[in-house]
Write a protein that holds these residues in place. Sequence first.
Motif, PDB file in Angstrom:
ATOM      1  N   GLU A 192     -36.292  23.742 -18.959  1.00 17.19           N
ATOM      2  CA  GLU A 192     -36.628  22.765 -17.937  1.00 17.19           C
ATOM      3  C   GLU A 192     -35.368  22.105 -17.376  1.00 17.19           C
ATOM      4  O   GLU A 192     -34.367  21.968 -18.072  1.00 17.19           O
ATOM      5  N   ALA A 193     -35.453  21.675 -16.133  1.00 16.02           N
ATOM      6  CA  ALA A 193     -34.340  20.982 -15.494  1.00 16.02           C
ATOM      7  C   ALA A 193     -34.192  19.563 -16.048  1.00 16.02           C
ATOM      8  O   ALA A 193     -35.170  18.959 -16.516  1.00 16.02           O
ATOM      9  N   ASP A 194     -32.984  19.017 -15.954  1.00 17.13           N
ATOM     10  CA  ASP A 194     -32.725  17.688 -16.502  1.00 17.13           C
ATOM     11  C   ASP A 194     -33.532  16.601 -15.810  1.00 17.13           C
ATOM     12  O   ASP A 194     -33.829  15.566 -16.419  1.00 17.13           O
ATOM     13  N   ASP A 195     -33.874  16.801 -14.534  1.00 19.82           N
ATOM     14  CA  ASP A 195     -34.657  15.774 -13.846  1.00 19.82           C
ATOM     15  C   ASP A 195     -36.142  15.848 -14.195  1.00 19.82           C
ATOM     16  O   ASP A 195     -36.919  14.985 -13.790  1.00 19.82           O
ATOM     17  N   VAL A 196     -36.508  16.858 -14.979  1.00 18.23           N
ATOM     18  CA  VAL A 196     -37.894  17.034 -15.402  1.00 18.23           C
ATOM     19  C   VAL A 196     -38.080  16.664 -16.872  1.00 18.23           C
ATOM     20  O   VAL A 196     -39.131  16.141 -17.253  1.00 18.23           O
ATOM     21  N   ALA A 197     -37.050  16.905 -17.685  1.00 19.81           N
ATOM     22  CA  ALA A 197     -37.206  16.782 -19.140  1.00 19.81           C
ATOM     23  C   ALA A 197     -35.957  16.205 -19.776  1.00 19.81           C
ATOM     24  O   ALA A 197     -34.841  16.354 -19.264  1.00 19.81           O
ATOM     25  N   HIS A 198     -36.158  15.546 -20.926  1.00 18.07           N
ATOM     26  CA  HIS A 198     -35.037  15.093 -21.746  1.00 18.07           C
ATOM     27  C   HIS A 198     -34.297  16.305 -22.300  1.00 18.07           C
ATOM     28  O   HIS A 198     -34.881  17.367 -22.531  1.00 18.07           O
ATOM     29  N   LYS A 199     -33.021  16.150 -22.542  1.00 14.09           N
ATOM     30  CA  LYS A 199     -32.239  17.225 -23.142  1.00 14.09           C
ATOM     31  C   LYS A 199     -32.689  17.461 -24.568  1.00 14.09           C
ATOM     32  O   LYS A 199     -32.996  16.524 -25.314  1.00 14.09           O
ATOM     33  N   ARG A 200     -32.731  18.734 -24.966  1.00 15.07           N
ATOM     34  CA  ARG A 200     -33.033  19.069 -26.351  1.00 15.07           C
ATOM     35  C   ARG A 200     -31.975  18.467 -27.271  1.00 15.07           C
ATOM     36  O   ARG A 200     -30.787  18.475 -26.955  1.00 15.07           O
ATOM     37  N   GLY A 201     -32.435  17.961 -28.402  1.00 10.80           N
ATOM     38  CA  GLY A 201     -31.515  17.390 -29.378  1.00 10.80           C
ATOM     39  C   GLY A 201     -31.005  16.012 -29.031  1.00 10.80           C
ATOM     40  O   GLY A 201     -30.153  15.463 -29.741  1.00 10.80           O
ATOM     41  N   SER A 202     -31.515  15.405 -27.964  1.00 15.20           N
ATOM     42  CA  SER A 202     -31.010  14.106 -27.524  1.00 15.20           C
ATOM     43  C   SER A 202     -31.744  12.968 -28.216  1.00 15.20           C
ATOM     44  O   SER A 202     -32.888  13.103 -28.664  1.00 15.20           O
ATOM     45  N   ALA A 203     -31.071  11.805 -28.265  1.00 19.90           N
ATOM     46  CA  ALA A 203     -31.707  10.606 -28.795  1.00 19.90           C
ATOM     47  C   ALA A 203     -32.891  10.203 -27.928  1.00 19.90           C
ATOM     48  O   ALA A 203     -33.895   9.675 -28.433  1.00 19.90           O
ATOM     49  N   GLU A 204     -32.796  10.460 -26.620  1.00 20.83           N
ATOM     50  CA  GLU A 204     -33.894  10.129 -25.716  1.00 20.83           C
ATOM     51  C   GLU A 204     -35.156  10.919 -26.055  1.00 20.83           C
ATOM     52  O   GLU A 204     -36.271  10.387 -25.978  1.00 20.83           O
ATOM     53  N   LEU A 205     -34.978  12.193 -26.423  1.00 16.66           N
ATOM     54  CA  LEU A 205     -36.141  13.000 -26.797  1.00 16.66           C
ATOM     55  C   LEU A 205     -36.775  12.467 -28.081  1.00 16.66           C
ATOM     56  O   LEU A 205     -38.001  12.350 -28.181  1.00 16.66           O
ATOM     57  N   THR A 206     -35.956  12.141 -29.062  1.00 17.42           N
ATOM     58  CA  THR A 206     -36.493  11.574 -30.306  1.00 17.42           C
ATOM     59  C   THR A 206     -37.262  10.296 -30.031  1.00 17.42           C
ATOM     60  O   THR A 206     -38.385  10.105 -30.529  1.00 17.42           O
TER      61      THR A 206
END
Length: 315
Positions: free
Chosen positions: A199-213
């Motif tokens: 997925e594009a960054d404007d659609v999804a949080h980066k994998r492994g990111s604190a934002e995703l957690t």
Amino acid sequence: MNETFLEPAADTLRAWALDEELKRTVLASPPLAAAAERIARRYTAGATADHAIDAVRAGVRRGHTGNIDYAGESIRDAATARHETDVFLGLIDAVRAADVPTAISFDLSHVGSLVDPELGLAHARELAAASAPLGTALMISAEGSDRTDLVLDLYEALSAEFDHVGITLQARLHRTPADLRRVLRRPGPVRLVKGAFLEADDVAHKRGSAELTDAYLDLAGELLAARHPVLLATHDEALVDALRERHGDDALQAPGVEFEMLQGLGTELLDRLHHEGFRTREYLIFGDNWWLYALNRIAEDPTRVITALADLRQA
């Protein structure tokens, strides 16, 4: 391994997973197809529904219920969609005969939603009617963000008729908090995953990111506060620890709350959670169309390429 290498490696594997020409080329070559299938065996139960049911029985002996999916997606013609729907109906019949505790999962695009949304809904309605007497869930799987509106629209139509139909939401997508409020209106379980698609960054949080957690923890918190049935689908031990720290074991052991992990991943962690008093479920996939599924599993942690090479050597 260097993170600057892992991220592009993961993106490459996800791109390969969606590359239908590469898939055709590999599977058309007997030596390459045999090698790829050996790698996929770690993540799949086998070729048939009976193999998957045997795998559920093995999980039950370890204290887990099951969740069976039949590998496949993105069907483009009505005749194939009809055939694949019949395979799912055969799976439901086999589960009923075997009397094993398992949910059934499927992609809407596997049963025709890309051919025609009404066709996909009609086939999904057949699956819901057949599975209703089992007393378990029929789970709609997540697809790429470009299909999320279609998936949610069909889910709402189906779940208005069948209370046991559940939905999968991806914590990575920026839109998911709003989608969660939408699906909480329906009684079916929510399967919360990180999200495995490219997925594009404007659609999804980066994998492994604190934002995703943080997104995963917040969404889980909303589901727990609502006392809504939820499958916390992750084999990330750090995320499991974070869930326990933020929400507490009492909330995570409440009725309707389960941890779910994929076959071949997180096995020891799932066993430990069961022994510590949590409800646990193992997700199993069967069939020959394992290409996208297996590559996405490796892409979640590209160091699994090393495991894949070892699997080739042991074959």
